[in-house]
Design an enzyme around this catalytic site. Structure first.
Site, short mmCIF file in Angstrom:
data_model
loop_
_atom_site.label_atom_id
_atom_site.label_comp_id
_atom_site.label_asym_id
_atom_site.label_seq_id
_atom_site.Cartn_x
_atom_site.Cartn_y
_atom_site.Cartn_z
N LYS A 74 -12.33 -20.38 -72.15
CA LYS A 74 -12.37 -20.73 -70.72
C LYS A 74 -11.75 -19.63 -69.86
O LYS A 74 -12.33 -19.23 -68.86
CB LYS A 74 -11.63 -22.05 -70.47
CG LYS A 74 -12.21 -23.25 -71.20
CD LYS A 74 -11.52 -24.56 -70.80
CE LYS A 74 -10.05 -24.61 -71.11
NZ LYS A 74 -9.72 -24.62 -72.55
N ARG A 132 -8.16 -32.44 -67.40
CA ARG A 132 -8.04 -32.64 -68.85
C ARG A 132 -7.97 -34.12 -69.21
O ARG A 132 -7.92 -34.44 -70.40
CB ARG A 132 -6.78 -31.95 -69.35
CG ARG A 132 -6.99 -30.53 -69.88
CD ARG A 132 -5.64 -29.98 -70.27
NE ARG A 132 -5.63 -28.99 -71.27
CZ ARG A 132 -5.47 -27.68 -71.05
NH1 ARG A 132 -5.39 -27.22 -69.82
NH2 ARG A 132 -5.39 -26.84 -72.04
N ARG A 148 -4.91 -14.55 -80.72
CA ARG A 148 -5.05 -14.23 -79.29
C ARG A 148 -3.77 -13.55 -78.79
O ARG A 148 -2.66 -13.98 -79.11
CB ARG A 148 -5.29 -15.53 -78.51
CG ARG A 148 -5.28 -15.36 -77.02
CD ARG A 148 -5.97 -16.48 -76.32
NE ARG A 148 -5.33 -17.78 -76.48
CZ ARG A 148 -5.83 -18.91 -75.95
NH1 ARG A 148 -6.96 -18.88 -75.28
NH2 ARG A 148 -5.20 -20.06 -76.13
N ARG A 181 1.27 -16.17 -76.88
CA ARG A 181 1.71 -17.43 -76.26
C ARG A 181 2.42 -18.30 -77.29
O ARG A 181 1.93 -18.49 -78.40
CB ARG A 181 0.49 -18.18 -75.73
CG ARG A 181 0.04 -17.72 -74.38
CD ARG A 181 -1.23 -18.36 -73.99
NE ARG A 181 -1.22 -19.82 -74.09
CZ ARG A 181 -2.18 -20.59 -73.63
NH1 ARG A 181 -3.22 -20.05 -73.03
NH2 ARG A 181 -2.13 -21.89 -73.76
N ARG A 239 -2.61 -29.29 -79.92
CA ARG A 239 -3.39 -29.16 -78.68
C ARG A 239 -4.83 -29.59 -78.90
O ARG A 239 -5.44 -30.22 -78.02
CB ARG A 239 -3.32 -27.71 -78.17
CG ARG A 239 -1.93 -27.37 -77.63
CD ARG A 239 -1.74 -25.87 -77.45
NE ARG A 239 -2.64 -25.32 -76.46
CZ ARG A 239 -3.03 -24.05 -76.45
NH1 ARG A 239 -2.63 -23.21 -77.39
NH2 ARG A 239 -3.84 -23.63 -75.52
P1 AMP Z 1 -3.93 -23.77 -71.18
O1 AMP Z 1 -3.46 -22.41 -70.85
O2 AMP Z 1 -4.99 -24.27 -70.25
O3 AMP Z 1 -4.34 -23.91 -72.62
O4 AMP Z 1 -2.68 -24.75 -70.96
C1 AMP Z 1 -1.47 -24.58 -71.69
C2 AMP Z 1 -0.67 -25.87 -71.65
O5 AMP Z 1 -0.35 -26.21 -70.29
C3 AMP Z 1 -1.38 -27.10 -72.20
O6 AMP Z 1 -1.28 -27.21 -73.61
C4 AMP Z 1 -0.62 -28.22 -71.48
O7 AMP Z 1 0.66 -28.41 -72.05
C5 AMP Z 1 -0.41 -27.61 -70.10
N1 AMP Z 1 -1.55 -27.91 -69.20
C6 AMP Z 1 -2.42 -27.02 -68.64
N2 AMP Z 1 -3.33 -27.64 -67.87
C7 AMP Z 1 -3.08 -28.97 -67.97
C8 AMP Z 1 -3.69 -30.12 -67.43
N3 AMP Z 1 -4.78 -30.05 -66.65
N4 AMP Z 1 -3.14 -31.33 -67.73
C9 AMP Z 1 -2.05 -31.43 -68.51
N5 AMP Z 1 -1.43 -30.38 -69.07
C10 AMP Z 1 -1.93 -29.14 -68.80
#
Ligand code: AMP
Length: 209
Positions: free
Chosen positions: A13, A88, A127, A153, A164
């Site tokens: 994404k 999400r 990554r 990360r 996740r």
């Molecule tokens: P990402 O970089 O999008 O994979 O997000 C990393 C982490 O941020 C996720 O595993 C969640 O802990 C938190 N997070 C990001 N976006 C959301 C969302 N829309 N709702 C809830 N938690 C989020």
């Protein structure tokens, strides 16, 4: 173009959103990036989100909905936006629908990046991000230049990635039928070189590369 990119962690994404920014002249809105920035800045919100993120769990809906509401009020979203990692949950999707309705800017497409889960773990554990540029690399398939300042990360470690993915299946996968019913969903094969996937996404949006 007002767009949502949907898919499990590591489905591409962020990479695709970065590629689409230029073509669509619309900003990327990534709740993950916003939460990581808040954490780096040591804000109250960042500290509140940290324990969820470290555990591979979703941050509470009210927190991310507030962030997105504020961000979508900014003038650079006038010509559209690319949402990456939001919504999400169905609660977030409902809130987004209400907000965009109020702004008179309904979603135009939801792109599902389809990547089998066997590939996800492999992608995320390799990554790396360049701290200075935010550019995303893969140690095997998209090798970083020698001068990159790489960051791994914390939540891209194997155990957290599995958590996740479980959260995606439990909470986020329900958004596929949700947006299908609204007639907004398009499915794109997310396996392959990033540029190939970008061309498929653009094709699915009815745009040329
Ligand atoms: P990402 O970089 O999008 O994979 O997000 C990393 C982490 O941020 C996720 O595993 C969640 O802990 C938190 N997070 C990001 N976006 C959301 C969302 N829309 N709702 C809830 N938690 C989020």
């Amino acid at each position: 173009m007002r767009l949502v990119l949907l898919g499990p962690p590591g489905s591409g994404k962020g990479t695709q959103a970065d590629a689409l920014i230029k073509r669509l002249t619309a900003p990327k809105i990534s709740t993950g990036d916003m939460l990581r920035a808040a954490l780096k800045a040591g804000t109250k919100l960042g500290l509140e989100a940290k324990s969820y993120m470290d555990a591979g769990k979703l941050v509470p809906d009210s927190v991310v909905i507030g962030l997105v509401e504020e961000r979508l009020g900014q003038p650079d979203t006038k010509n559209g936006f690319i949402l990456d990692g939001f919504p999400r949950t169905t609660t977030q999707a409902d809130a987004l629908g209400v907000l965009l309705e109020r702004l008179g800017k309904p979603l135009q497409k939801v792109v599902q990046l389809d990547v089998p889960s066997e590939l996800i773990v492999e992608r995320t554990i390799h990554r790396r991000t360049d701290k200075r540029t935010g550019q995303i690399y893969h140690l095997k398939y998209s090798a970083p230049p020698p001068n990159a300042e790489l960051e791994h990360r914390a939540d891209d470690r194997e155990e957290t990635v599995k958590q996740r993915l479980a959260q995606y299946e439990a909470m986020t996968a329900a958004l596929l039928p949700y947006y299908q019913k609204l007639g907004l969903l398009v499915r794109v094969d997310g396996v392959g070189e990033p540029a190939e996937v970008t061309a498929r996404v653009l094709g699915a949006l009815g745009l040329s590369a």
